[in-house]
Structure formats: structure tokens, C-alpha cells
Write a protein that holds these residues in place. Sequence first.
Motif, short mmCIF file in Angstrom:
data_model
loop_
_atom_site.label_atom_id
_atom_site.label_comp_id
_atom_site.label_asym_id
_atom_site.label_seq_id
_atom_site.Cartn_x
_atom_site.Cartn_y
_atom_site.Cartn_z
N ASP A 134 36.94 88.51 -10.95
CA ASP A 134 35.62 88.72 -11.54
C ASP A 134 34.81 89.73 -10.74
O ASP A 134 33.70 90.09 -11.12
N THR A 135 35.34 90.17 -9.61
CA THR A 135 34.65 91.13 -8.75
C THR A 135 35.22 92.52 -8.97
O THR A 135 36.44 92.71 -8.95
N VAL A 136 34.35 93.50 -9.17
CA VAL A 136 34.76 94.89 -9.33
C VAL A 136 34.18 95.68 -8.17
O VAL A 136 32.98 95.61 -7.92
N GLN A 137 35.03 96.40 -7.45
CA GLN A 137 34.59 97.14 -6.27
C GLN A 137 34.74 98.63 -6.49
O GLN A 137 35.74 99.11 -7.02
N THR A 138 33.74 99.38 -6.05
CA THR A 138 33.76 100.83 -6.10
C THR A 138 33.69 101.37 -4.68
O THR A 138 32.91 100.87 -3.87
N ASN A 139 34.48 102.39 -4.38
CA ASN A 139 34.41 103.05 -3.08
C ASN A 139 33.87 104.45 -3.29
O ASN A 139 34.39 105.20 -4.13
N VAL A 140 32.82 104.80 -2.54
CA VAL A 140 32.22 106.11 -2.66
C VAL A 140 32.43 106.85 -1.35
O VAL A 140 32.12 106.34 -0.28
N GLY A 141 33.02 108.05 -1.45
CA GLY A 141 33.28 108.84 -0.25
C GLY A 141 32.36 110.04 -0.19
O GLY A 141 31.48 110.24 -1.01
N ASN A 142 32.59 110.86 0.81
CA ASN A 142 31.80 112.06 1.01
C ASN A 142 32.74 113.25 1.04
O ASN A 142 33.69 113.23 1.83
N PRO A 143 32.65 114.28 0.24
CA PRO A 143 31.58 114.47 -0.74
C PRO A 143 31.67 113.44 -1.84
O PRO A 143 32.64 112.72 -1.92
N GLU A 144 30.72 113.41 -2.71
CA GLU A 144 30.55 112.38 -3.71
C GLU A 144 31.80 112.19 -4.57
O GLU A 144 31.92 112.71 -5.67
N LEU A 145 32.77 111.43 -4.03
CA LEU A 145 34.00 111.12 -4.76
C LEU A 145 34.15 109.62 -4.86
O LEU A 145 33.87 108.88 -3.90
N PHE A 146 34.60 109.14 -6.00
CA PHE A 146 34.70 107.71 -6.29
C PHE A 146 36.16 107.32 -6.45
O PHE A 146 36.95 108.08 -7.01
N THR A 147 36.52 106.14 -5.98
CA THR A 147 37.86 105.60 -6.21
C THR A 147 37.73 104.14 -6.60
O THR A 147 36.73 103.49 -6.30
N TYR A 148 38.75 103.63 -7.28
CA TYR A 148 38.77 102.22 -7.62
C TYR A 148 40.21 101.73 -7.56
O TYR A 148 41.16 102.51 -7.58
N GLU A 149 40.35 100.43 -7.47
CA GLU A 149 41.66 99.77 -7.49
C GLU A 149 41.45 98.45 -8.21
O GLU A 149 40.61 97.66 -7.82
N ILE A 150 42.18 98.25 -9.32
CA ILE A 150 42.05 96.99 -10.05
C ILE A 150 43.43 96.38 -10.26
O ILE A 150 44.44 97.10 -10.30
N THR A 151 43.47 95.07 -10.36
CA THR A 151 44.71 94.36 -10.64
C THR A 151 44.54 93.63 -11.96
O THR A 151 43.52 92.96 -12.18
N VAL A 152 45.54 93.77 -12.82
CA VAL A 152 45.51 93.13 -14.14
C VAL A 152 46.79 92.34 -14.35
O VAL A 152 47.79 92.59 -13.67
N ARG A 153 46.75 91.40 -15.26
CA ARG A 153 47.96 90.67 -15.64
C ARG A 153 48.05 90.57 -17.16
O ARG A 153 47.05 90.65 -17.86
N GLU A 154 49.29 90.43 -17.61
CA GLU A 154 49.54 90.36 -19.04
C GLU A 154 48.84 89.16 -19.66
O GLU A 154 48.82 88.07 -19.09
N ASP A 155 48.26 89.35 -20.82
CA ASP A 155 47.56 88.29 -21.54
C ASP A 155 48.35 87.99 -22.80
O ASP A 155 48.18 88.65 -23.83
N THR A 156 49.27 87.03 -22.72
CA THR A 156 50.13 86.74 -23.87
C THR A 156 50.01 85.29 -24.28
O THR A 156 49.56 84.47 -23.55
#
Length: 196
Positions: A174-196
Motif C-alpha cells: 500500500d506504500t508507493v515510494q518515489t526517489n528524486v535525484g539531482n538533476p531532477e530525475l525520478f525513479t521508482y520500483e514497484i512489485t506486483v503479483r498476478e490477480d487471478t
Amino acid sequence: MSGGTFPTAGFNAMELKSNTQTRSTQTLSGRTQRSQINSQYFSFKLVSPPLTRTEYAPIMAFIMKQGGKFGSFTVVPPLLSSTAGTAAGTHTITTNYAAGVSTVVANGGSGTFKTGDLIKFSNHDKVYMLTADTNADTDSTDTFEIYPPLRTAITNSTTIVYDNVPFKVFLTSDTVQTNVGNPELFTYEITVREDT
């Protein structure tokens, strides 16, 4: 509130996992008994390259719209989502199959499917992996060996999806994290699982 297709242009790495649950008990003499629950599912981590704010904003808005683990959405992973073979045309199941079967027969279409290809059936969302090569010929029936065994019954009108195979997934946190670097660059990493 949720749904849609995740923008695959927004990530450059994916870690795919197959998750299977096996119960194991061991006697005092060392004998082991194992049983498997038909509960295999795929999960994966999506990692982005550095993105500008303009590139990143719609991706983050899409992730936020899912409401954490609440919403389901579709991911079509690049590279893995299409056959490594030469399959073409429509491949249709030739008879009815009950849940629990791991070999199905289809006809129509042409070309080859390769071991390790991901496929799904048009009547449900579960994604399967081929455990053997298949040479498809429009004039004969073709055998497809899959893992895991069928989660849902299929009928003789069900087709095989093998190009841009969509995974129906949900976020594992339920937590979403954003990483902001310098110069203004954004990265993300998310984990998902199959919903069947």
C-alpha cells in the motif's frame, strides 16, 4: 477508481518470479511427504530508468490511482509477453478441458511456440508457461503442455493468446515510494503479483 494498462515504456528492468506453495512434512525417520496446492502465481518487480518529471508524472498518477493493493490493472511486459517462436494466426482449443489439466490441444494458426513462452486463454486471466515446444500446423491438431495446470475450465471455442500477453496484477504494498535525484530525475520500483 483503478484499472487500465501500465505504461511499459516506463520501466527498463523486470524481475519475474513463479510462486508455488508446497506443503512438506518430515517423519522422525527422515521420510518426507510433500503435497502441492494448485496456487501458482507470477509476481514481478518493475524498475524504472531515471525519468524526467514530465515522463514520471503520468506513471506515478497511474500507480496512485490503483489505491495501493486495492486495484487491479494490466501489465504487458516487453520481451517476455510474446512467443519466442514464429506462431501466427488464431489457435483455438478443440475440445472442453476441466481445471487441473496440464495438456491441451488446439488447431488453426501456424508456426512454432517455444518452451518457456507465456500464454493465456481468452476466457480467463491466468497466465501459463509452455513446458515443451509446439509446432503448429493449420491442417492438424497441436498439443500444448502448460504449467501450472489449468486454473479454470476452457471450452472448444477458447483461443490462445500468445502475442502481447497481458498480466492482470495488483500492487503488493500500500506504500508507493518515489526517489528524486539531482538533476531532477525520478525513479521508482514497484512489485506486483498476478490477480487471478
